[in-house]
Design a protein around this motif. Structure first.
Motif, PDB file in Angstrom:
ATOM      1  N   ALA A  87       0.834  -1.207   0.000  1.00 29.88           N
ATOM      2  CA  ALA A  87       0.000   0.000   0.000  1.00 29.88           C
ATOM      3  C   ALA A  87       0.870   1.258   0.000  1.00 29.88           C
ATOM      4  O   ALA A  87       0.609   2.207  -0.754  1.00 29.88           O
ATOM      5  CB  ALA A  87      -0.927  -0.020   1.211  1.00 29.88           C
ATOM      6  N   TYR A  91       1.287   4.107  -2.928  1.00 31.61           N
ATOM      7  CA  TYR A  91       1.038   5.507  -2.573  1.00 31.61           C
ATOM      8  C   TYR A  91       2.187   6.386  -3.078  1.00 31.61           C
ATOM      9  O   TYR A  91       1.960   7.446  -3.679  1.00 31.61           O
ATOM     10  CB  TYR A  91       0.884   5.636  -1.063  1.00 31.61           C
ATOM     11  CG  TYR A  91       0.961   7.050  -0.544  1.00 31.61           C
ATOM     12  CD1 TYR A  91      -0.113   7.923  -0.673  1.00 31.61           C
ATOM     13  CD2 TYR A  91       2.120   7.510   0.080  1.00 31.61           C
ATOM     14  CE1 TYR A  91      -0.040   9.222  -0.207  1.00 31.61           C
ATOM     15  CE2 TYR A  91       2.209   8.803   0.563  1.00 31.61           C
ATOM     16  CZ  TYR A  91       1.120   9.653   0.414  1.00 31.61           C
ATOM     17  OH  TYR A  91       1.203  10.935   0.878  1.00 31.61           O
ATOM     18  N   TYR A 173      -4.752   4.247   0.979  1.00 29.41           N
ATOM     19  CA  TYR A 173      -5.723   3.985  -0.087  1.00 29.41           C
ATOM     20  C   TYR A 173      -6.663   5.173  -0.285  1.00 29.41           C
ATOM     21  O   TYR A 173      -7.118   5.435  -1.407  1.00 29.41           O
ATOM     22  CB  TYR A 173      -6.510   2.711   0.216  1.00 29.41           C
ATOM     23  CG  TYR A 173      -5.714   1.447   0.009  1.00 29.41           C
ATOM     24  CD1 TYR A 173      -4.843   1.321  -1.074  1.00 29.41           C
ATOM     25  CD2 TYR A 173      -5.828   0.374   0.884  1.00 29.41           C
ATOM     26  CE1 TYR A 173      -4.099   0.176  -1.269  1.00 29.41           C
ATOM     27  CE2 TYR A 173      -5.091  -0.790   0.692  1.00 29.41           C
ATOM     28  CZ  TYR A 173      -4.231  -0.881  -0.377  1.00 29.41           C
ATOM     29  OH  TYR A 173      -3.502  -2.026  -0.574  1.00 29.41           O
ATOM     30  N   ILE A 206      -9.694  -0.753  -4.317  1.00 30.94           N
ATOM     31  CA  ILE A 206      -9.285  -0.218  -3.020  1.00 30.94           C
ATOM     32  C   ILE A 206     -10.256  -0.658  -1.923  1.00 30.94           C
ATOM     33  O   ILE A 206      -9.844  -1.070  -0.834  1.00 30.94           O
ATOM     34  CB  ILE A 206      -9.183   1.318  -3.086  1.00 30.94           C
ATOM     35  CG1 ILE A 206      -7.938   1.727  -3.883  1.00 30.94           C
ATOM     36  CG2 ILE A 206      -9.140   1.926  -1.692  1.00 30.94           C
ATOM     37  CD1 ILE A 206      -7.847   3.206  -4.160  1.00 30.94           C
ATOM     38  N   THR A 210      -9.340  -3.223   1.272  1.00 32.47           N
ATOM     39  CA  THR A 210      -9.590  -2.821   2.666  1.00 32.47           C
ATOM     40  C   THR A 210     -10.544  -3.786   3.351  1.00 32.47           C
ATOM     41  O   THR A 210     -10.311  -4.214   4.494  1.00 32.47           O
ATOM     42  CB  THR A 210     -10.157  -1.397   2.720  1.00 32.47           C
ATOM     43  OG1 THR A 210      -9.291  -0.505   1.998  1.00 32.47           O
ATOM     44  CG2 THR A 210     -10.268  -0.917   4.152  1.00 32.47           C
TER      45      THR A 210
END
Length: 292
Positions: A87, A91, A173, A206, A210
């Motif tokens: 993640a 990013y 996210y 996303i 999660t």
């Protein structure tokens, strides 16, 4: 056993495609390769769990009990850390695409993976002193004994192995979704999950990542909190519910080994194309040669 077969196939395909296809040799896929290998090793632990479930007792000694617990939880911790690292990596790729361009990918990723394993070992080692082989006249079980030390360790690890990664992934996210949904501010050449995604697909992915983390690891976090909150006497009163809770925890944790290759690999267009090319060039090509 369904999880065993699905995990074996999914993670093997991930490793094979990344290994043979040079275009898949990226930083993200190196992390995915490490995650797939970790899940593959963990997959074979299911066989021992099935045996223990069928016989309803633990047939090995206390040392094997501790080692078994250590390696299973170590691989679980490694998976959580790798998902968090992935993640963060994505990013940075979206928000700061030039940050890692000057650095060799392989060396950087290997350093990060080494640090991840060191942290995973550091998270798992304290639990060795809380796990023991508990014997009765009728059966034996390898389980965490709710001593004051075990309660403290489980309380701390509940935060370190679930709350902190969840907060990091939620923030990361959310920032990726913000960047992707504002194309006028984003770099059109940025790559999300190894391939260009339209905004709707990125948002769905996303959310899926999660939710999958929550579904797979929330029961384990809840069990840790239960260990922390209850003393031995309170724990004894909950014994009739622990059997069901323990099975839910194990099922959800094992299920992550099926979801990982689906969400991180098979949902990627680039990965599916690489798998098709590998099938045509390697598998079908060799079968045609054998026929000739």
């Amino acid at each position: 056993m369904v999880i065993f077969v699905a995990s074996l196939i999914g993670n093997l395909l991930t490793c094979i495609v990344i290994y043979y296809d040079r275009t898949m040799h990226t930083a993200t896929n190196y992390y995915l390769f490490n995650l797939a290998v970790s899940d593959l090793i963990l997959t074979f632990g299911i066989l021992l769990e099935v045996y223990e479930f069928v016989t309803d007792t633990y047939h090995f000694g206390n040392i094997v009990c501790k080692l078994h617990f250590f390696f299973v939880v170590l691989l679980w911790n490694n998976s959580i850390l790798i998902m968090t690292t992935l993640a963060i990596e994505r990013y940075i790729a979206i928000w700061y695409p030039l940050m890692f361009q000057s650095k060799p990918v392989w060396r950087r990723v290997m350093k990060v993976i080494f640090v991840v394993w060191v942290i995973a070992i550091a998270e798992t080692l304290p639990e060795l002193w809380s796990v023991s082989l508990i014997k009765t006249d009728k059966s034996s079980i390898c389980y965490t004994v709710p001593t004051p030390y075990a309660r403290l360790i489980n309380g701390l690890l509940a935060i370190v192995t679930f709350v902190v990664p969840l907060m990091i992934m939620t923030f990361v996210y959310a920032m990726i979704a913000f960047k992707v949904n504002h194309p006028e501010k984003s770099n059109p050449d940025s790559m999300v999950f190894n391939h260009r995604e339209n905004r709707k697909k990125v948002n769905k992915l996303i959310v899926a990542l999660t939710l999958s983390f929550l579904v797979c690891w929330l029961p384990f976090f809840s069990l840790r909190v239960l260990f922390f909150a209850c003393d031995v006497h309170q724990f004894a009163h909950l014994f009739q519910y622990l059997g069901i809770g323990h099975r839910i925890v194990y099922f959800n944790n094992w299920f992550s080994m099926v979801l990982n290759p689906i969400l991180f690999s098979l949902m990627s267009t680039k990965f599916r194309n690489a798998l098709k090319m590998l099938w045509k060039s390697k598998i079908r090509g060799q079968s045609n040669m054998l026929r000739v």
